[in-house]
Design a protein around this motif. Structure first.
Motif, PDB file in Angstrom:
ATOM      1  N   LYS A 198       0.826  -1.210   0.000  1.00  0.00           N
ATOM      2  CA  LYS A 198       0.000   0.000   0.000  1.00  0.00           C
ATOM      3  C   LYS A 198       0.862   1.263   0.000  1.00  0.00           C
ATOM      4  CE  LYS A 198      -4.004  -2.134   0.253  1.00  0.00           C
ATOM      5  NZ  LYS A 198      -3.536  -3.536   0.203  1.00  0.00           N
ATOM      6  N   LEU A 199       0.303   2.343  -0.558  1.00  0.00           N
ATOM      7  CA  LEU A 199       0.937   3.658  -0.529  1.00  0.00           C
ATOM      8  C   LEU A 199       0.357   4.443   0.645  1.00  0.00           C
ATOM      9  CD1 LEU A 199       2.778   5.827  -1.720  1.00  0.00           C
ATOM     10  CD2 LEU A 199       0.900   6.478  -3.260  1.00  0.00           C
ATOM     11  N   LEU A 200       1.216   4.800   1.585  1.00  0.00           N
ATOM     12  CA  LEU A 200       0.792   5.432   2.828  1.00  0.00           C
ATOM     13  C   LEU A 200       1.380   6.829   2.917  1.00  0.00           C
ATOM     14  CD1 LEU A 200       1.637   2.412   5.154  1.00  0.00           C
ATOM     15  CD2 LEU A 200      -0.552   2.867   3.995  1.00  0.00           C
ATOM     16  N   CYS A 201       0.582   7.760   3.388  1.00  0.00           N
ATOM     17  CA  CYS A 201       1.048   9.138   3.548  1.00  0.00           C
ATOM     18  C   CYS A 201       1.235   9.436   5.033  1.00  0.00           C
ATOM     19  CB  CYS A 201       0.029  10.110   2.944  1.00  0.00           C
ATOM     20  SG  CYS A 201       0.655  11.815   2.793  1.00  0.00           S
ATOM     21  N   THR A 202       2.325  10.111   5.364  1.00  0.00           N
ATOM     22  CA  THR A 202       2.574  10.554   6.732  1.00  0.00           C
ATOM     23  C   THR A 202       3.362  11.852   6.677  1.00  0.00           C
ATOM     24  OG1 THR A 202       3.227   9.780   8.935  1.00  0.00           O
ATOM     25  CG2 THR A 202       4.774   9.383   7.125  1.00  0.00           C
ATOM     26  N   ALA A 203       3.525  12.494   7.825  1.00  0.00           N
ATOM     27  CA  ALA A 203       4.247  13.765   7.870  1.00  0.00           C
ATOM     28  C   ALA A 203       5.728  13.522   8.106  1.00  0.00           C
ATOM     29  CB  ALA A 203       3.691  14.654   8.972  1.00  0.00           C
ATOM     30  N   GLU A 204       6.547  14.249   7.392  1.00  0.00           N
ATOM     31  CA  GLU A 204       7.985  14.098   7.547  1.00  0.00           C
ATOM     32  C   GLU A 204       8.414  14.507   8.954  1.00  0.00           C
ATOM     33  OE1 GLU A 204       9.560  16.539   4.480  1.00  0.00           O
ATOM     34  OE2 GLU A 204       8.838  18.421   5.351  1.00  0.00           O
ATOM     35  N   PRO A 207       5.480  -3.457   6.867  1.00  0.00           N
ATOM     36  CA  PRO A 207       5.754  -4.667   6.077  1.00  0.00           C
ATOM     37  C   PRO A 207       6.445  -4.334   4.756  1.00  0.00           C
ATOM     38  CG  PRO A 207       3.509  -4.686   6.921  1.00  0.00           C
ATOM     39  CD  PRO A 207       4.058  -3.324   7.207  1.00  0.00           C
ATOM     40  N   PRO A 208       7.249  -5.270   4.234  1.00  0.00           N
ATOM     41  CA  PRO A 208       7.903  -5.056   2.938  1.00  0.00           C
ATOM     42  C   PRO A 208       6.868  -4.740   1.860  1.00  0.00           C
ATOM     43  CG  PRO A 208       8.777  -7.006   4.006  1.00  0.00           C
ATOM     44  CD  PRO A 208       7.602  -6.570   4.824  1.00  0.00           C
ATOM     45  N   GLY A 209       7.198  -3.779   1.023  1.00  0.00           N
ATOM     46  CA  GLY A 209       6.291  -3.418  -0.059  1.00  0.00           C
ATOM     47  C   GLY A 209       5.425  -2.217   0.246  1.00  0.00           C
ATOM     48  N   ALA A 210       5.235  -1.905   1.514  1.00  0.00           N
ATOM     49  CA  ALA A 210       4.503  -0.692   1.873  1.00  0.00           C
ATOM     50  C   ALA A 210       5.408   0.514   1.602  1.00  0.00           C
ATOM     51  CB  ALA A 210       4.090  -0.727   3.331  1.00  0.00           C
ATOM     52  N   THR A 211       4.841   1.546   1.008  1.00  0.00           N
ATOM     53  CA  THR A 211       5.615   2.711   0.595  1.00  0.00           C
ATOM     54  C   THR A 211       5.123   3.950   1.306  1.00  0.00           C
ATOM     55  OG1 THR A 211       5.903   1.729  -1.599  1.00  0.00           O
ATOM     56  CG2 THR A 211       6.382   4.081  -1.378  1.00  0.00           C
ATOM     57  N   PHE A 212       6.069   4.744   1.811  1.00  0.00           N
ATOM     58  CA  PHE A 212       5.732   6.004   2.464  1.00  0.00           C
ATOM     59  C   PHE A 212       5.813   7.161   1.472  1.00  0.00           C
ATOM     60  CE2 PHE A 212       6.727   4.913   7.116  1.00  0.00           C
ATOM     61  CZ  PHE A 212       5.390   4.984   7.463  1.00  0.00           C
ATOM     62  N   LEU A 213       4.813   8.010   1.485  1.00  0.00           N
ATOM     63  CA  LEU A 213       4.873   9.326   0.858  1.00  0.00           C
ATOM     64  C   LEU A 213       4.873  10.327   2.006  1.00  0.00           C
ATOM     65  CD1 LEU A 213       4.651  11.296  -1.577  1.00  0.00           C
ATOM     66  CD2 LEU A 213       2.157  11.121  -1.320  1.00  0.00           C
ATOM     67  N   ARG A 232      -8.682  12.467  -2.311  1.00  0.00           N
ATOM     68  CA  ARG A 232      -8.627  12.477  -3.777  1.00  0.00           C
ATOM     69  C   ARG A 232      -8.308  11.097  -4.338  1.00  0.00           C
ATOM     70  NH1 ARG A 232      -5.571  17.461  -3.177  1.00  0.00           N
ATOM     71  NH2 ARG A 232      -3.661  16.286  -3.656  1.00  0.00           N
ATOM     72  N   GLY A 233      -7.921  10.162  -3.475  1.00  0.00           N
ATOM     73  CA  GLY A 233      -7.567   8.828  -3.940  1.00  0.00           C
ATOM     74  C   GLY A 233      -6.129   8.680  -4.371  1.00  0.00           C
ATOM     75  N   SER A 234      -5.279   9.651  -4.023  1.00  0.00           N
ATOM     76  CA  SER A 234      -3.879   9.593  -4.433  1.00  0.00           C
ATOM     77  C   SER A 234      -3.056   8.629  -3.576  1.00  0.00           C
ATOM     78  CB  SER A 234      -3.257  10.997  -4.368  1.00  0.00           C
ATOM     79  OG  SER A 234      -3.970  11.900  -5.190  1.00  0.00           O
ATOM     80  N   VAL A 235      -3.532   8.334  -2.369  1.00  0.00           N
ATOM     81  CA  VAL A 235      -2.860   7.386  -1.482  1.00  0.00           C
ATOM     82  C   VAL A 235      -3.910   6.435  -0.928  1.00  0.00           C
ATOM     83  CG1 VAL A 235      -1.010   9.000  -0.869  1.00  0.00           C
ATOM     84  CG2 VAL A 235      -3.068   8.881   0.549  1.00  0.00           C
ATOM     85  N   ASP A 236      -3.442   5.304  -0.405  1.00  0.00           N
ATOM     86  CA  ASP A 236      -4.365   4.313   0.135  1.00  0.00           C
ATOM     87  C   ASP A 236      -4.785   4.622   1.572  1.00  0.00           C
ATOM     88  OD1 ASP A 236      -4.368   2.534  -2.148  1.00  0.00           O
ATOM     89  OD2 ASP A 236      -2.299   2.043  -1.600  1.00  0.00           O
TER      90      ASP A 236
END
Length: 293
Positions: A151-157, A167-173, A187-191
């Motif tokens: 999954k593509l996950l968003c968090t604050a820097e 887990p492996p494969g999860a991506t941080f934006l 908007r559906g840009s992240v999961d």
């Protein structure tokens, strides 16, 4: 849901008065170092750094700052004898503002960590929380820990969530703030948005009537338990102890009522045990605070 009007009136009046000048001037402080305790900052007007985009904790709207962090600051002002004056602070500037004297205190969903305690002092915790996932209300792509993979996950820097092992494969934006992540989620840009569960419930409440309502995935969490504290510059042991005494009383007498008012989505999600999940034991303050009393 009906909330106690007495509390809203008393605290809201103080919060409105305290937020009239959001661009507060820096407060001069003595430099670090030396064995003597520095002069108290808990007198007169106390400049308090708070993130103005955290619904349920410290949200600025219509020249007023509202939320649990604001209620806590207002209580401390009443108990100790100072007037809070709130100013916006970003996640990556909290330690700097305290050390340079631009803020006297920081009360801003500020997790107590060993790395931060090397730079500043903390009093707390006043809330504890697991880290969880905020998703669109109709999204069912995350139901268990294994579903986070890919999954593509968003968090604050520079937040504690950005350092969590997933887990492996999860991506941080990583974005500058969580409000940007929430907009991308809608908007559906992240999961999902990954952050402290308690804070995510603030966004659930804020967006409940929007075109894209949100929810927190139940019983799915990664990372450590975060404990929110009051940040202050090192060298103020007497102030630390004053805050510690006041906070201990707040947890016993005021905390539950303020959480019900400011974070109703959190209370609704865990009607039987929300206090067990999120309320620290007052005796834990000596464990996590920089001073003891």
């Amino acid at each position: 849901m009906t909330h106690p009007c007495r509390r809203l009136t008393r605290r809201s009046t103080l919060a409105v008065a305290a937020a009239t000048a959001l661009l507060a001037a820096p407060v001069a402080c003595a430099p670090d170092g030396g064995d003597e305790d520095e002069a108290s900052v808990l007198t007169g007007t106390v400049h308090i750094g708070a993130s103005f985009d955290h619904p349920g904790f410290s949200l600025s709207a219509e020249r007023t700052v509202r939320g649990l962090d604001v209620d806590l600051a207002s209580y401390l002002g009443e108990a100790i004898g100072f007037t809070p004056r709130f100013q916006d602070v970003t996640i990556d500037a909290r330690e700097q503002e305290l050390r340079e004297g631009a803020a006297d205190l920081v009360i801003s969903v500020y997790s107590i960590t060993p790395e931060r305690q090397k730079l500043i002092d903390f009093v707390g915790p006043y809330l504890m929380t697991q880290q969880g996932f905020l998703v669109r209300e109709k999204y069912d792509g995350i139901k268990s820990e294994k579903d986070v993979r890919g999954k593509l996950l968003c968090t604050a820097e520079k937040s504690t969530s950005s350092a969590a092992a997933l887990p492996p494969g999860a991506t941080f934006l990583e974005e500058r703030d969580f409000s940007t992540c929430v907009r991308k989620l809608q908007r559906g840009s992240v999961d999902a948005v990954f952050s402290d569960e308690a804070m995510l419930f603030g966004y659930v409440q804020q967006q409940r009537r929007s075109k894209v309502p949100l929810r927190v995935v139940p019983n799915v969490s990664f990372g450590l338990t975060n404990r929110y504290g009051i940040g202050l510059k090192k060298g103020h042991t007497d102030d630390c102890r004053k805050l510690l005494r006041a906070l201990r009383t707040y947890l016993v007498k005021e905390w539950a009522g303020d959480v019900k008012v400011q974070l109703p989505a959190l209370v609704d999600a865990y009607p039987a045990d929300w206090e067990n999940r999120f309320k620290p034991n007052p005796h834990d303050l000596n464990t996590y605070s920089s001073c003891k009393k």
